[in-house]
Design a protein around this motif. Structure first.
Motif, short mmCIF file in Angstrom:
data_model
loop_
_atom_site.label_atom_id
_atom_site.label_comp_id
_atom_site.label_asym_id
_atom_site.label_seq_id
_atom_site.Cartn_x
_atom_site.Cartn_y
_atom_site.Cartn_z
N ASN A 96 0.81 -1.34 -0.08
CA ASN A 96 -0.09 -0.01 0.08
C ASN A 96 0.96 1.11 0.12
OD1 ASN A 96 -1.70 2.15 0.08
ND2 ASN A 96 -3.01 0.99 1.72
N THR A 107 -6.33 -1.34 3.04
CA THR A 107 -5.74 -2.15 4.08
C THR A 107 -6.79 -3.09 4.68
OG1 THR A 107 -4.05 -0.10 4.24
CG2 THR A 107 -4.38 -1.54 5.99
N VAL A 117 0.22 -7.34 4.20
CA VAL A 117 0.05 -5.95 3.79
C VAL A 117 1.31 -5.51 4.25
CG1 VAL A 117 -1.05 -3.62 4.15
CG2 VAL A 117 -2.51 -5.64 4.11
N THR A 119 2.92 -1.54 4.23
CA THR A 119 2.31 -0.14 4.21
C THR A 119 3.24 0.73 4.25
OG1 THR A 119 0.36 0.98 4.75
CG2 THR A 119 1.42 -0.30 6.34
N ASN A 121 1.40 3.73 3.73
CA ASN A 121 0.00 4.56 3.99
C ASN A 121 -0.11 4.74 5.50
OD1 ASN A 121 -3.12 4.50 4.18
ND2 ASN A 121 -2.26 5.93 2.44
N SER A 124 -3.71 4.86 6.84
CA SER A 124 -4.50 3.63 7.37
C SER A 124 -4.32 3.48 8.78
CB SER A 124 -3.86 2.35 6.65
OG SER A 124 -4.08 2.51 5.29
N ILE A 132 -7.68 -2.30 12.60
CA ILE A 132 -6.50 -3.20 11.91
C ILE A 132 -5.84 -4.30 13.07
CG2 ILE A 132 -4.12 -3.11 11.16
CD1 ILE A 132 -4.78 -0.24 9.67
N ILE A 143 0.60 -7.48 8.96
CA ILE A 143 1.02 -5.96 8.47
C ILE A 143 2.46 -5.53 8.76
CG2 ILE A 143 0.15 -4.69 10.50
CD1 ILE A 143 -0.95 -2.80 8.66
#
Length: 384
Positions: A96, A107, A117, A119, A121, A124, A132, A143
């Motif tokens: 992401n 996400t 993921v 990330t 970002n 998120s 999350i 993550i």
């Protein structure tokens, strides 16, 4: 091979992610990507990665035009297209690299689909951190951070003795205006604020560096990613951006992650899920790090950091309000509608005026985002 969907392939993190995928053709396979409004970049990416089976654009017309020449591909568009890209294509990892609130739902959906993921970002984790972590606690997905600071924290914690930790420090360069006179900050132009001394990044994140809202976001991210309290972290100002994070022991010794200010390393760390060789430097004090300069964080110069902390302490949808107000304020500054110092004022007003929800659902966060944007746009209109 790890099959990858890359969201935001045309941005700074996205293009560097493509470099890493290309560097390890036996390890990674790009199966889908999005390019937002940068439709012209899609052809070049396809030429480099013929493994791609799906592409997403922001605009419907661009998607239709592209589909005419690529009937063999799944061509999607819009925010819903980002979700379809994830849900309709087999992949092991979703990277992401989107900028802004638009990255939150992808996400969430990627984790619900049990994907890894990676990330960059920030939004998120800032806006939807609790949602999350709830998914992760249910065994949904995984993550991994891409930000250099959080990768640095992860590396340091991997070697640290937990019982000895006094503080985890995240470094900050201070952005383009770190030496600018405080009394003249309201006169700063977008061009001045975009002149980052160490990093080359997109406009939004570069302005966030100048206000240091990005560092406020990173503190929130760190709390979410590492399941720690805000008081466990502090900001250390560091001019060269070569040390990204450090762990300070109770006896004053430091474990430091030091590398050049280049995102290829953190991206590679994320794509390999941390299974890469790295070196943590152990020093008795910061003074032992020759040619690197450090100084104390000044909250009066960077009020956005305290606003981020306040939003995190308020909890609920406050971080959604924080993020949406900041996005609108940064865009307004870049468009010449408000002064640089008005960014913090607008965020503060939004946090004070918009109703809080204690246990927001995803729909509540989306509503808070929409309401905040409308509020801020109206405040800007009335101030003209």
């Amino acid at each position: 091979m790890k099959r990858i969907i890359l969201l935001g392939a045309s941005g700074s993190i996205g293009t560097q992610t493509l470099d890493i995928i290309a560097k390890y053709p036996q390890e990674f396979l790009l199966v889908g990507f999005s390019v937002g409004k940068q439709a012209s970049k899609a052809e070049d990416i396809l030429d480099r990665f013929p493994s791609v089976r799906a592409v997403c654009f922001q605009e419907k017309d661009a998607a239709y035009a592209f589909k005419d020449d690529h009937e063999e591909l799944e061509v999607l568009y819009g925010d819903s297209g980002l979700v379809d890209l994830i849900q309709e294509n087999e992949a092991d990892m979703v990277v992401n690299a989107l900028v802004g609130f638009v990255g939150l739902v992808p996400t969430i959906k990627a984790l619900e689909a049990n994907r890894i993921v990676a990330t960059a970002n920030k939004e998120s984790l800032v806006v939807g951190g609790k949602l999350i972590n709830d998914l992760l606690d249910q065994g949904k997905g995984k993550i991994i951070p891409i930000d250099s600071e959080h990768v640095g924290v992860a590396k340091c914690l991997a070697e640290a003795e937990e019982r000895k930790i006094a503080k985890i420090k995240i470094t900050a360069s201070g952005g383009a205006l770190r030496d600018y006179p405080l009394e003249k900050l309201d006169e700063v132009t977008p061009e001045q604020a975009l002149a980052h001394p160490n990093w080359t990044m997109g406009k939004k994140i570069t302005i966030d560096c100048a206000t240091m809202m990005n560092k406020g976001f990173e503190l929130i991210e760190a709390c979410v990613l590492f399941r720690r309290k805000m008081d466990d972290f502090s900001i250390l100002m560091h001019r060269e951006s070569q040390m990204h994070a450090c762990v300070e022991y109770t006896n004053g010794r430091l474990l430091c992650d030091i590398s050049s200010p280049d995102m290829h390393g953190p991206i590679e760390y994320a794509l390999f899920e941390g299974q890469v060789e790295f070196e943590i430097k152990h020093v008795r004090s910061l003074k032992k790090l020759k040619n690197l300069h450090f100084f104390d964080f000044d909250p009066s110069r960077y009020p956005c950091v305290e606003l981020a902390k306040k939003a995190y302490e308020l909890g609920g949808n406050a971080t959604a309000i924080l993020n949406a107000a900041n996005e609108i304020a940064v865009n307004a500054f870049l468009d010449g509608q408000i002064a640089f110092t008005d960014i913090a004022y607008l965020v503060e007003e939004a946090l004070s005026d918009i109703p809080l929800i204690g246990e927001p659902t995803l729909e509540d966060l989306i509503f808070a985002d929409t309401m905040t944007r409308s509020y801020c746009l109206e405040r800007i209109r009335l101030a003209k």
